[in-house]
Motif scaffolding. Structure first.
Motif, PDB file in Angstrom:
ATOM      1  N   ARG A   1       0.850  -1.181   0.000  1.00 53.54           N
ATOM      2  CA  ARG A   1       0.000   0.000   0.000  1.00 53.54           C
ATOM      3  C   ARG A   1       0.889   1.235   0.000  1.00 53.54           C
ATOM      4  O   ARG A   1       2.075   1.166   0.337  1.00 53.54           O
ATOM      5  CB  ARG A   1      -0.874   0.011   1.253  1.00 53.54           C
TER       6      ARG A   1
ATOM      7  N   SER B   1       3.499 -15.147   4.181  1.00 50.36           N
ATOM      8  CA  SER B   1       2.480 -16.029   3.613  1.00 50.36           C
ATOM      9  C   SER B   1       1.908 -15.418   2.339  1.00 50.36           C
ATOM     10  O   SER B   1       1.998 -14.207   2.100  1.00 50.36           O
ATOM     11  CB  SER B   1       1.349 -16.227   4.618  1.00 50.36           C
ATOM     12  N   LEU B   2       1.294 -16.289   1.560  1.00 50.79           N
ATOM     13  CA  LEU B   2       0.588 -15.830   0.369  1.00 50.79           C
ATOM     14  C   LEU B   2      -0.496 -14.821   0.758  1.00 50.79           C
ATOM     15  O   LEU B   2      -0.689 -13.806   0.083  1.00 50.79           O
ATOM     16  CB  LEU B   2      -0.039 -17.034  -0.348  1.00 50.79           C
ATOM     17  N   ALA B   3      -1.150 -15.096   1.873  1.00 48.21           N
ATOM     18  CA  ALA B   3      -2.232 -14.199   2.301  1.00 48.21           C
ATOM     19  C   ALA B   3      -1.698 -12.790   2.556  1.00 48.21           C
ATOM     20  O   ALA B   3      -2.331 -11.796   2.176  1.00 48.21           O
ATOM     21  CB  ALA B   3      -2.904 -14.748   3.549  1.00 48.21           C
TER      22      ALA B   3
ATOM     23  N   LEU C   1      -0.950 -11.148  -0.761  1.00 48.43           N
ATOM     24  CA  LEU C   1      -2.187 -10.762  -1.453  1.00 48.43           C
ATOM     25  C   LEU C   1      -2.845  -9.554  -0.788  1.00 48.43           C
ATOM     26  O   LEU C   1      -3.396  -8.684  -1.466  1.00 48.43           O
ATOM     27  CB  LEU C   1      -3.159 -11.943  -1.481  1.00 48.43           C
ATOM     28  N   SER C   2      -2.761  -9.510   0.528  1.00 42.95           N
ATOM     29  CA  SER C   2      -3.345  -8.357   1.233  1.00 42.95           C
ATOM     30  C   SER C   2      -2.653  -7.062   0.818  1.00 42.95           C
ATOM     31  O   SER C   2      -3.267  -6.000   0.780  1.00 42.95           O
ATOM     32  CB  SER C   2      -3.213  -8.535   2.747  1.00 42.95           C
TER      33      SER C   2
ATOM     34  N   ILE D   1      -3.551  -6.961  -3.591  1.00 44.48           N
ATOM     35  CA  ILE D   1      -4.873  -6.956  -4.235  1.00 44.48           C
ATOM     36  C   ILE D   1      -5.650  -5.654  -4.068  1.00 44.48           C
ATOM     37  O   ILE D   1      -6.112  -5.082  -5.073  1.00 44.48           O
ATOM     38  CB  ILE D   1      -5.698  -8.173  -3.770  1.00 44.48           C
ATOM     39  N   PRO D   2      -5.839  -5.140  -2.858  1.00 45.66           N
ATOM     40  CA  PRO D   2      -6.728  -3.962  -2.769  1.00 45.66           C
ATOM     41  C   PRO D   2      -6.263  -2.782  -3.611  1.00 45.66           C
ATOM     42  O   PRO D   2      -7.049  -2.205  -4.365  1.00 45.66           O
ATOM     43  CB  PRO D   2      -6.729  -3.637  -1.272  1.00 45.66           C
ATOM     44  N   SER D   3      -4.992  -2.426  -3.497  1.00 43.62           N
ATOM     45  CA  SER D   3      -4.556  -1.226  -4.227  1.00 43.62           C
ATOM     46  C   SER D   3      -4.505  -1.472  -5.720  1.00 43.62           C
ATOM     47  O   SER D   3      -4.653  -0.553  -6.519  1.00 43.62           O
ATOM     48  CB  SER D   3      -3.204  -0.740  -3.707  1.00 43.62           C
TER      49      SER D   3
ATOM     50  N   VAL E   1      -4.227 -13.979  -7.522  1.00 46.75           N
ATOM     51  CA  VAL E   1      -3.980 -15.108  -6.623  1.00 46.75           C
ATOM     52  C   VAL E   1      -3.162 -16.176  -7.354  1.00 46.75           C
ATOM     53  O   VAL E   1      -2.162 -16.675  -6.851  1.00 46.75           O
ATOM     54  CB  VAL E   1      -5.313 -15.698  -6.111  1.00 46.75           C
TER      55      VAL E   1
END
Lengths: 388, 156
Positions: free
Chosen positions: A218, A328-330, A333-334, A337-339, A356
């Motif tokens: 971000r 982690s992948l999570a 992705l966090s 993905i959003p931006s 993903v």
């Protein structure tokens, strides 16, 4: 048709009857005779044709046209200009990817403004109610066409996927924002590239010819600082804000789009003072981020693409030292993905799923950024050596 | 909504999500908000996605987590209420036993069970400004929106 006041904001006359233009027949979009024609497609094609004619009129009016070619994501992009007003704003950030033109570019984008060419733009075929989120125009986004008006300065972005033709029009070239100048044609390129195996992501990418790291984050997380510290240390740089990821290549490739960087002035002074002489807008730092075009200063370190070996999510720790921790992948992705999703007009579930799938196979790390910036490229280089 | 005997579902195609490594990432494409849920929260979201009844979600959690049944049920209900308040899910109102059968989950050995913690819904709104729609009140003579008077210029 060309009686408008130069620089006038609300004085563009309505367009003439395009059907009477001798170019109309030449540019007529093919109809799908014998099959149902979607009404939105038809309206979009009609408007796109009229707007394209407006571009050709502008070229004729100024008596000069220019074209520039770039290799982006492995594809040849041809930018055609009416007049010179938009050449610099639209090409500086792409200059590191300049290439010799061929006879058959993959994508052509026509770029012009009405003020400097003293020509008028065709009247929009939609109403004010049709402007949606991020300026997407209802009824003009079909399988074939994508259309958006950047409402901050009335910049039209329209893409005809079938013809591989983009239109970029702004009423007045002087109203190009600094954000557009550092990331020109982002929307049109995003739309076209995603149908050609390239997904635009909000991330940076640095490394060596043997491998690089993807830096999703971000705003304010240290992404640009990381990329710029690596650049200063001699690593290759594919970008620090917009990257194209290949969706059809293994290993995953990070393709460069823009050679520009933008940072808050105070961060630059504190952390990257060597960049201060390269800032393009020193007089406007109160209202804009400081931006620079890096290819001018690091020409040999601009990478057209890098194979991605790992995903590193930067986070500022406030400590002196920089280190990596397995993540982690999570978490990646966090950060990614959003931006990415919200900055791309029209992006949704499909983009989400693509992202993903793209980064899932990679190793994931947190890049715990310390204040001693020379450590950052050393940590990244050490990690990359493990993948050799 | 009838929490114990009904089911809930994701409120529409504008909600996209993925469960990865015990974490659910949920994005509301309309509002620009995004969310994360971990562990039991991700399991509850999985239950919502699967369309199983709320009581079955509780049963799944009891099989996986060590904890007081009433506390698990209460935490599940509370999270579902939050998700509904955020318009991420909607009550379907289906009667018990009318939904698709859910896959059986083997009861974990007591020693394998994870200690239950009430899930926390993390919400992020920093992307919302990207989706703000600029109001258009007027258009000029050519039909294009009138620009604000204080727009800036890049300069030469």
């Amino acid at each position: 048709m060309r009686s408008m006041r130069v620089g006038g904001r609300n004085c563009l006359p309505t367009t003439g009857n395009w059907a009477s233009s001798p170019r109309t027949m030449h540019l007529r979009y093919e109809s799908r005779t014998g099959s149902p024609v979607d009404a939105d497609d038809r309206r979009s094609a009609t408007f796109c044709q009229s707007a394209h004619l407006a571009f050709l009129d502008a070229q004729e009016a100024v008596g000069e046209s220019d074209r520039r070619s770039f290799k982006i994501g492995g594809y040849e992009l041809c930018l055609r200009f009416a007049g010179r007003a938009l050449i610099q704003p639209m090409t500086k950030a792409l200059a590191h990817l300049a290439t010799e033109p061929s006879e058959s570019p993959d994508l052509t984008i026509c770029i012009w403004d009405s003020a400097s060419t003293q020509t008028s733009m065709t009247t929009p075929s939609w109403s004010t109610d049709d402007y949606g989120v991020q300026g997407l125009i209802s009824g003009f986004n079909t399988d074939r066409f994508q259309t958006l008006l950047q409402l901050a300065n009335n910049t039209l972005n329209m893409l005809d996927h079938r013809k591989n033709l983009g239109l970029y029009w702004i009423p007045n070239a002087r109203h190009v924002t600094y954000y557009e100048a550092i990331s020109p044609l982002r929307t049109l390129l995003y739309w076209w590239m995603r149908r050609h195996g390239r997904q635009l992501v909000h991330a940076g990418a640095v490394g060596t010819a043997d491998g690089g790291v993807l830096l999703p984050a971000r705003g304010g997380s240290g992404k640009s600082t990381t990329a710029l510290a690596c650049l200063e240390a001699g690593l290759l740089y594919a970008g620090d804000n917009n990257i194209l990821l290949s969706t059809d290549e293994r290993p995953l490739q990070a393709y460069s789009m823009h050679n520009s960087t933008a940072l808050h002035g105070i961060h630059l002074e504190e952390r990257l003072p060597h960049l201060l002489p390269h800032i393009e807008n020193p007089e406007q730092l109160g209202e804009q981020k400081a931006f620079a075009f890096l290819h001018k200063h690091y020409p040999t370190q601009m990478a057209a693409s890098l194979p991605v070996r790992a995903v590193l999510v930067p986070r500022i720790t406030g400590h002196r030292d920089t280190g990596l921790s397995e993540s982690s992948l999570a978490a990646s992705l966090s950060a990614l993905i959003p931006s990415t999703l919200f900055s791309l007009p029209g992006a949704g579930r499909e983009t989400f799923e693509t992202l993903v799938k793209l980064i899932q196979p990679l190793p994931h790390y947190m890049l715990n950024l310390g204040t001693d910036l020379p450590q950052v490229p050393r940590v990244i280089s050490e990690l990359l050596r493990k993948f050799l | 909504m009838k929490r114990q005997s009904s089911r809930v579902s994701v409120s529409g195609p504008h909600i996209v999500s993925e469960i990865i490594e015990s974490e659910a990432i949920i994005i509301d494409l309309d509002s620009g908000s995004y969310y994360s849920l971990q562990d039991a929260g991700a399991d509850i979201w999985a239950g919502v996605q699967d369309g199983i009844q709320i009581e079955e979600i509780v049963d799944r959690l009891r099989m996986k987590y060590e904890g007081d049944e009433a506390a698990i049920r209460s935490a599940t209900t509370a999270l579902l209420k939050q998700l509904e308040d955020e318009a991420l899910i909607k009550a379907d109102g289906a009667a018990a036993g009318t939904g698709p059968p859910s896959a059986p989950i083997p009861d974990a050995e007591p020693s394998d069970k994870i200690s239950f913690s009430a899930p926390v819904l993390h919400k992020y709104t920093d992307m919302q400004e990207l989706l703000l729609v600029d109001p258009i009140h007027e258009v000029d003579a050519s039909g294009w929106p009138k620009l604000p008077a204080n727009d800036r210029e890049l300069g030469e």
